[in-house]
Enzyme design. Structure first.
Site, PDB file in Angstrom:
ATOM      1  N   ARG A   1       0.805  56.873  50.368  1.00 39.08           N
ATOM      2  CA  ARG A   1       1.554  55.789  49.714  1.00 39.08           C
ATOM      3  C   ARG A   1       3.012  56.221  49.721  1.00 39.08           C
ATOM      4  O   ARG A   1       3.369  57.242  49.121  1.00 39.08           O
ATOM      5  CB  ARG A   1       1.052  55.561  48.289  1.00 39.08           C
ATOM      6  CG  ARG A   1       1.982  54.676  47.469  1.00 39.08           C
ATOM      7  CD  ARG A   1       1.370  54.191  46.177  1.00 39.08           C
ATOM      8  NE  ARG A   1       0.375  53.158  46.434  1.00 39.08           N
ATOM      9  CZ  ARG A   1      -0.112  52.349  45.511  1.00 39.08           C
ATOM     10  NH1 ARG A   1       0.283  52.443  44.256  1.00 39.08           N
ATOM     11  NH2 ARG A   1      -1.011  51.439  45.838  1.00 39.08           N
TER      12      ARG A   1
ATOM     13  N   HIS B   1       0.294  46.494  52.609  1.00 35.94           N
ATOM     14  CA  HIS B   1      -0.739  47.032  51.711  1.00 35.94           C
ATOM     15  C   HIS B   1      -2.102  46.607  52.268  1.00 35.94           C
ATOM     16  O   HIS B   1      -2.840  45.837  51.652  1.00 35.94           O
ATOM     17  CB  HIS B   1      -0.515  46.506  50.285  1.00 35.94           C
ATOM     18  CG  HIS B   1      -1.224  47.295  49.225  1.00 35.94           C
ATOM     19  ND1 HIS B   1      -1.955  48.443  49.476  1.00 35.94           N
ATOM     20  CD2 HIS B   1      -1.309  47.090  47.873  1.00 35.94           C
ATOM     21  CE1 HIS B   1      -2.449  48.912  48.345  1.00 35.94           C
ATOM     22  NE2 HIS B   1      -2.076  48.107  47.364  1.00 35.94           N
TER      23      HIS B   1
ATOM     24  N   GLN C   1      -5.596  46.802  50.248  1.00 36.52           N
ATOM     25  CA  GLN C   1      -5.790  45.802  49.202  1.00 36.52           C
ATOM     26  C   GLN C   1      -6.239  44.472  49.796  1.00 36.52           C
ATOM     27  O   GLN C   1      -7.154  43.820  49.284  1.00 36.52           O
ATOM     28  CB  GLN C   1      -4.499  45.603  48.403  1.00 36.52           C
ATOM     29  CG  GLN C   1      -4.649  44.604  47.272  1.00 36.52           C
ATOM     30  CD  GLN C   1      -5.530  45.108  46.141  1.00 36.52           C
ATOM     31  OE1 GLN C   1      -5.302  46.188  45.617  1.00 36.52           O
ATOM     32  NE2 GLN C   1      -6.551  44.348  45.771  1.00 36.52           N
TER      33      GLN C   1
ATOM     34  N   ASP D   1       1.569  38.297  43.182  1.00 32.96           N
ATOM     35  CA  ASP D   1       1.795  39.725  42.926  1.00 32.96           C
ATOM     36  C   ASP D   1       3.053  39.822  42.060  1.00 32.96           C
ATOM     37  O   ASP D   1       3.772  38.831  41.855  1.00 32.96           O
ATOM     38  CB  ASP D   1       1.967  40.454  44.276  1.00 32.96           C
ATOM     39  CG  ASP D   1       2.019  41.972  44.155  1.00 32.96           C
ATOM     40  OD1 ASP D   1       1.741  42.511  43.066  1.00 32.96           O
ATOM     41  OD2 ASP D   1       2.355  42.622  45.168  1.00 32.96           O
TER      42      ASP D   1
ATOM     43  N   CYS E   1      -3.456  41.699  43.034  1.00 32.10           N
ATOM     44  CA  CYS E   1      -3.832  43.090  43.361  1.00 32.10           C
ATOM     45  C   CYS E   1      -3.731  44.014  42.157  1.00 32.10           C
ATOM     46  O   CYS E   1      -4.323  45.084  42.163  1.00 32.10           O
ATOM     47  CB  CYS E   1      -2.999  43.601  44.522  1.00 32.10           C
ATOM     48  SG  CYS E   1      -1.246  43.832  44.135  1.00 32.10           S
TER      49      CYS E   1
ATOM     50  N   ARG F   1     -11.988  47.790  46.057  1.00 35.34           N
ATOM     51  CA  ARG F   1     -11.174  48.806  46.746  1.00 35.34           C
ATOM     52  C   ARG F   1     -12.063  50.017  47.053  1.00 35.34           C
ATOM     53  O   ARG F   1     -12.007  50.591  48.135  1.00 35.34           O
ATOM     54  CB  ARG F   1      -9.997  49.248  45.865  1.00 35.34           C
ATOM     55  CG  ARG F   1      -8.930  48.203  45.626  1.00 35.34           C
ATOM     56  CD  ARG F   1      -8.098  47.929  46.859  1.00 35.34           C
ATOM     57  NE  ARG F   1      -7.404  49.111  47.364  1.00 35.34           N
ATOM     58  CZ  ARG F   1      -6.248  49.607  46.885  1.00 35.34           C
ATOM     59  NH1 ARG F   1      -5.631  48.982  45.905  1.00 35.34           N
ATOM     60  NH2 ARG F   1      -5.690  50.688  47.399  1.00 35.34           N
TER      61      ARG F   1
HETATM   62  N1  NVA Z   1       3.777  44.778  45.603  1.00 30.06           N
HETATM   63  C1  NVA Z   1       3.444  45.803  44.636  1.00 30.06           C
HETATM   64  C2  NVA Z   1       1.992  46.150  44.744  1.00 30.06           C
HETATM   65  C3  NVA Z   1       1.519  47.220  43.797  1.00 30.06           C
HETATM   66  C4  NVA Z   1       0.078  47.576  43.993  1.00 30.06           C
HETATM   67  C5  NVA Z   1       4.338  47.017  44.833  1.00 30.06           C
HETATM   68  O1  NVA Z   1       4.609  47.362  45.992  1.00 30.06           O
HETATM   69  O2  NVA Z   1       4.774  47.601  43.850  1.00 30.06           O
HETATM   70  N1   CP Z   2      -3.378  47.377  43.588  1.00 25.75           N
HETATM   71  C1   CP Z   2      -2.971  48.666  43.681  1.00 25.75           C
HETATM   72  O1   CP Z   2      -2.738  49.200  44.775  1.00 25.75           O
HETATM   73  O2   CP Z   2      -2.877  49.295  42.487  1.00 25.75           O
HETATM   74  P1   CP Z   2      -2.267  50.750  42.164  1.00 25.75           P
HETATM   75  O3   CP Z   2      -0.777  50.644  42.336  1.00 25.75           O
HETATM   76  O4   CP Z   2      -2.694  51.034  40.767  1.00 25.75           O
HETATM   77  O5   CP Z   2      -2.839  51.733  43.169  1.00 25.75           O
END
Ligand code: NVA
Ligand code: CP
Length: 304
Positions: free
Chosen positions: A104, A131, A134, A219, A259, A287
């Protein structure tokens, strides 16, 4: 043979997704019956986090243990990654000590460079641009509740972020349509959408984008890494909340997905996320099951 990675949704063919989804159904059924499924016995997953996480860390770590392997958590704060070790060097070293890696991070180019120097498969656990894990879980969740997603309409209301770009790629692979509505100034970046993608329509009015949808999804308005824009975004996104009025424009049996983590009263009203059309807890649980199938496929290939 080239190593298979999952860096964005378009890295897999429909045939590969159908296989992974079939395995995820089997793996989920066995999990519910407490039946062991140790296809990755003694294998090791390394997870590299440069941003926060609850679901992604938990689902990959628990998932690897349930497959009979081990999972190791690294983050920028207390590894050499936070002190400027080149991504290429980190990839060489980490990939000599494990069987699969999940990352990540911020820009997609970071994970691309990492994967190019890795001896083992790399999975995108979220970048600024994508992502894919997800959206795979979300499609699995849709199939569980409503059957095939081919030919269906998904309404995306809100920010043009990593989730939206993965949904747009998925629409091309699975053959569904995305009706999207983003506020002025927060539109999609054409550089992140394939010129051959005809599977989406842009709507100025978010309620119009929901018309006849089989699934409405949204989101956060401010993704990780964009926190300094939060105040401006709160103003710009006014009107882009998914509330019961917008859900009424969708099909009566439409599902709602998010998500998570969610902000009730911003991108979604409590009446929707906590209401009968919402499947957000199934999405989160799934997930675990889809990523177990994904790791199994990337390490072993097709086993059935
Ligand atoms: N779009 C959000 C998703 C978090 C799971 C982010 O990138 O923070
Ligand atoms: N939806 C998702 O990826 O959640 P986290 O940021 O908690 O991993």
């Amino acid at each position: 043979m080239a190593i298979k990675h999952f860096l964005q949704f378009s890295d897999f063919t429909l045939d590969e997704f159908e296989y992974v989804i079939e395995r995820a159904h089997i793996i989920k059924r066995k999990f519910k019956k407490y039946e062991p499924h140790h296809t990755l016995l003694d294998r090791t997953l390394v997870m590299v986090f440069e941003k926060n996480s609850t679901r992604t860390r938990l689902s990959f770590e628990a998932g690897m243990h349930q497959l009979g392997g081990a999972a190791i958590y690294l983050n920028t704060r207390d590894s050499q990654l936070g002190r400027g070790e080149p991504v290429e060097d980190a990839a060489q070293v980490i990939s000599r000590m494990c069987d699969i890696i999940m990352i990540r991070t911020f820009g997609q180019e970071i994970i691309d460079r990492f994967a190019a120097n890795s001896r083992v498969p790399v999975i995108n656990g979220l970048t600024n641009e994508h992502h894919p894990c997800q959206v795979l879980a979300d499609i699995f969740t849709f199939i569980e509740h409503r059957g095939s997603i081919a030919g269906k309409t998904v309404a995306w209301i809100g920010d043009a972020n990593n989730m939206l770009y993965s949904w747009l790629q998925a629409a091309q692979v699975f053959g569904f349509h995305v009706n999207l509505s983003t506020p002025k100034g927060y539109d999609i970046d054409p550089a992140l959408v394939s010129p051959s993608n005809t599977r989406y329509t842009v709507f100025a009015n978010p309620a119009d984008a929901c018309e006849g949808a089989d699934l409405v999804t949204t989101d956060v308005w401010t993704s990780m890494g964009y926190e300094e824009e939060n105040a401006a975004r709160l103003q710009a996104f006014d009107g882009w909340i998914v509330d019961s009025g917008k859900m009424q424009r969708a099909k009566p049996n439409a599902l709602f997905m998010h998500c998570l983590p969610a902000h009730r009263g911003e991108e979604v009203a409590a009446e929707v996320i906590d209401g009968p059309q919402s499947v957000v807890w199934d999405e989160a649980e799934n997930r675990l099951h889809v990523q177990k199938a994904l790791m199994e496929y990337l390490v072993l290939g097709k086993v059935a």
